[in-house]
Design a protein around this motif. Sequence first.
Motif, mmCIF file in Angstrom:
data_model
loop_
_atom_site.group_PDB
_atom_site.id
_atom_site.type_symbol
_atom_site.label_atom_id
_atom_site.label_comp_id
_atom_site.label_asym_id
_atom_site.label_seq_id
_atom_site.Cartn_x
_atom_site.Cartn_y
_atom_site.Cartn_z
ATOM 1 N N ARG A 2 0.834 -1.208 0.000
ATOM 2 C CA ARG A 2 0.000 0.000 0.000
ATOM 3 C C ARG A 2 0.869 1.259 0.000
ATOM 4 O O ARG A 2 0.599 2.221 -0.698
ATOM 5 N N ASN A 3 1.996 1.221 0.818
ATOM 6 C CA ASN A 3 2.898 2.380 0.860
ATOM 7 C C ASN A 3 3.595 2.573 -0.476
ATOM 8 O O ASN A 3 3.814 3.693 -0.919
ATOM 9 N N LYS A 4 3.990 1.458 -1.153
ATOM 10 C CA LYS A 4 4.666 1.563 -2.457
ATOM 11 C C LYS A 4 3.751 2.216 -3.488
ATOM 12 O O LYS A 4 4.166 3.050 -4.283
ATOM 13 N N THR A 5 2.462 1.838 -3.454
ATOM 14 C CA THR A 5 1.495 2.418 -4.390
ATOM 15 C C THR A 5 1.329 3.916 -4.147
ATOM 16 O O THR A 5 1.292 4.732 -5.068
ATOM 17 N N LYS A 6 1.276 4.282 -2.848
ATOM 18 C CA LYS A 6 1.110 5.693 -2.480
ATOM 19 C C LYS A 6 2.291 6.512 -2.974
ATOM 20 O O LYS A 6 2.134 7.581 -3.537
ATOM 21 N N HIS A 7 3.533 5.988 -2.762
ATOM 22 C CA HIS A 7 4.733 6.713 -3.204
ATOM 23 C C HIS A 7 4.768 6.839 -4.710
ATOM 24 O O HIS A 7 5.192 7.864 -5.255
ATOM 25 N N PHE A 8 4.305 5.776 -5.427
ATOM 26 C CA PHE A 8 4.303 5.826 -6.887
ATOM 27 C C PHE A 8 3.374 6.929 -7.406
ATOM 28 O O PHE A 8 3.703 7.686 -8.322
ATOM 29 N N VAL A 9 2.191 7.039 -6.776
ATOM 30 C CA VAL A 9 1.224 8.070 -7.191
ATOM 31 C C VAL A 9 1.783 9.468 -6.966
ATOM 32 O O VAL A 9 1.665 10.367 -7.799
ATOM 33 N N ILE A 10 2.457 9.668 -5.794
ATOM 34 C CA ILE A 10 3.052 10.991 -5.495
ATOM 35 C C ILE A 10 4.134 11.313 -6.508
ATOM 36 O O ILE A 10 4.221 12.439 -7.028
ATOM 37 N N PHE A 11 4.967 10.303 -6.851
ATOM 38 C CA PHE A 11 6.056 10.512 -7.809
ATOM 39 C C PHE A 11 5.513 10.906 -9.182
ATOM 40 O O PHE A 11 5.960 11.864 -9.815
ATOM 41 N N ILE A 12 4.495 10.211 -9.660
ATOM 42 C CA ILE A 12 3.904 10.497 -10.972
ATOM 43 C C ILE A 12 3.279 11.886 -10.984
ATOM 44 O O ILE A 12 3.372 12.643 -11.958
ATOM 45 N N THR A 13 2.644 12.287 -9.864
ATOM 46 C CA THR A 13 1.994 13.600 -9.785
ATOM 47 C C THR A 13 3.020 14.715 -9.897
ATOM 48 O O THR A 13 2.820 15.712 -10.612
ATOM 49 N N ILE A 14 4.167 14.551 -9.203
ATOM 50 C CA ILE A 14 5.221 15.580 -9.255
ATOM 51 C C ILE A 14 5.798 15.679 -10.659
ATOM 52 O O ILE A 14 5.985 16.778 -11.202
ATOM 53 N N ILE A 15 6.072 14.525 -11.291
ATOM 54 C CA ILE A 15 6.619 14.526 -12.653
ATOM 55 C C ILE A 15 5.663 15.187 -13.623
ATOM 56 O O ILE A 15 6.051 15.990 -14.482
ATOM 57 N N SER A 16 4.362 14.883 -13.473
ATOM 58 C CA SER A 16 3.351 15.449 -14.373
ATOM 59 C C SER A 16 3.270 16.948 -14.208
ATOM 60 O O SER A 16 3.139 17.705 -15.173
ATOM 61 N N PHE A 17 3.374 17.417 -12.934
ATOM 62 C CA PHE A 17 3.290 18.864 -12.680
ATOM 63 C C PHE A 17 4.455 19.598 -13.326
ATOM 64 O O PHE A 17 4.289 20.635 -13.973
ATOM 65 N N ILE A 18 5.660 18.991 -13.171
ATOM 66 C CA ILE A 18 6.852 19.638 -13.747
ATOM 67 C C ILE A 18 6.783 19.651 -15.271
ATOM 68 O O ILE A 18 7.074 20.651 -15.934
ATOM 69 N N SER A 19 6.334 18.510 -15.854
ATOM 70 C CA SER A 19 6.302 18.421 -17.312
ATOM 71 C C SER A 19 5.244 19.314 -17.919
ATOM 72 O O SER A 19 5.347 19.712 -19.077
ATOM 73 N N CYS A 20 4.209 19.695 -17.161
ATOM 74 C CA CYS A 20 3.133 20.529 -17.685
ATOM 75 C C CYS A 20 3.473 22.017 -17.635
ATOM 76 O O CYS A 20 2.776 22.832 -18.206
ATOM 77 N N GLN A 21 4.549 22.385 -16.932
ATOM 78 C CA GLN A 21 4.918 23.791 -16.862
ATOM 79 C C GLN A 21 5.411 24.261 -18.228
ATOM 80 O O GLN A 21 6.207 23.599 -18.882
ATOM 81 N N GLN A 22 4.932 25.440 -18.698
ATOM 82 C CA GLN A 22 5.371 25.995 -19.964
ATOM 83 C C GLN A 22 6.661 26.771 -19.774
ATOM 84 O O GLN A 22 6.833 27.484 -18.798
ATOM 85 N N LYS A 23 7.563 26.585 -20.731
ATOM 86 C CA LYS A 23 8.812 27.325 -20.679
ATOM 87 C C LYS A 23 8.559 28.791 -21.007
ATOM 88 O O LYS A 23 7.849 29.114 -21.938
ATOM 89 N N SER A 24 9.149 29.686 -20.243
ATOM 90 C CA SER A 24 8.980 31.120 -20.454
ATOM 91 C C SER A 24 9.932 31.608 -21.536
ATOM 92 O O SER A 24 11.104 31.256 -21.559
ATOM 93 N N ASN A 25 9.376 32.386 -22.488
ATOM 94 C CA ASN A 25 10.198 32.974 -23.542
ATOM 95 C C ASN A 25 10.585 34.414 -23.222
ATOM 96 O O ASN A 25 11.145 35.106 -24.054
ATOM 97 N N GLN A 26 10.222 34.876 -22.031
ATOM 98 C CA GLN A 26 10.519 36.250 -21.653
ATOM 99 C C GLN A 26 11.979 36.375 -21.231
ATOM 100 O O GLN A 26 12.485 35.526 -20.488
ATOM 101 N N PRO A 27 12.698 37.392 -21.702
ATOM 102 C CA PRO A 27 14.096 37.567 -21.289
ATOM 103 C C PRO A 27 14.159 37.904 -19.804
ATOM 104 O O PRO A 27 13.292 38.583 -19.265
ATOM 105 N N HIS A 28 15.178 37.388 -19.154
ATOM 106 C CA HIS A 28 15.345 37.667 -17.724
ATOM 107 C C HIS A 28 16.043 38.992 -17.494
ATOM 108 O O HIS A 28 15.860 39.637 -16.471
ATOM 109 N N LYS A 29 16.842 39.416 -18.479
ATOM 110 C CA LYS A 29 17.601 40.646 -18.284
ATOM 111 C C LYS A 29 17.970 41.245 -19.640
ATOM 112 O O LYS A 29 18.327 40.519 -20.570
ATOM 113 N N ILE A 30 17.850 42.543 -19.771
ATOM 114 C CA ILE A 30 18.239 43.243 -20.992
ATOM 115 C C ILE A 30 19.272 44.302 -20.616
ATOM 116 O O ILE A 30 19.045 45.094 -19.706
#
Length: 254
Positions: A2-30
């Motif tokens: 049960r603990n292994k399943t719980k950890h797997f779900v948390i891991f997949i959720t974090i990966i999905s959140f990171i992969s769904c973030q859009q890369k910013s095209n805005q310059p950081h400094k000019i």
Amino acid sequence: MRNKTKHFVIFITIISFISCQQKSNQPHKISGKEIKITDSIKSVDSIEDFVAPYREHIEEVLDEPLAYNPTPLAKNDGNLNSSIGNLMADITFEQSNPIFKKRTGENIDFVLLNHGGIRATMSKGNVSRRTAYEIMPFENKVVVLELSANKIKDLVSYLAKSNTAHPVSKQFQLILNDNNSVKSVTINGKPLQTDTTYFVATSDYLATGGDHMDFFKNPESATDIDYLLRNELIDYFEKIDTIRAQTDNRFIKI
């Protein structure tokens, strides 16, 4: 299990959140840095070799003789009209009127430019495209404005007060008395008619009130003929053999 399943779900959720973030095209400094172009900057041989043929071609085109000028022309060789000013105004009329006539069915009545717009003298000798660029380095276009008789009166008053050799074409004649009052005004040989309008060609700069020529503002109509003043000079030089220009009696004081 049960603990292994719980950890797997948390891991997949974090990966999905990171992969769904859009890369910013805005310059950081000019940041910027001013680089002054001076003789201290050494040329790059490879770039110089690449540019050289194009530069030589441009120089050849600019210096190609187009016509001959038998006498020096300057904007200060007359009191109220000058040889080079008369030439520029008359060229503007000759080159512009056929286009304006074709587009509107009307004729230009006369041309008025400004003394300050003439940026060089014309020396005796061959005349080239470079001559036109020296006289008229600006990208000003010709516009034809339809003015009421009252605005023409304001134009005449402006010329009388300015006491300057502004270029006017030979279709217009203004004679001042010794005290700068107006003795006579004729357009195409006829006195000013109060019940008609006149088509005056000028530059787009003056058409907006440049050089305090406010009488050009709010005309009855305005026609842009899409023709640079400089290109009119070049096209005129290409079609004639010898320049003919002099001061005359189109704008004088008695």
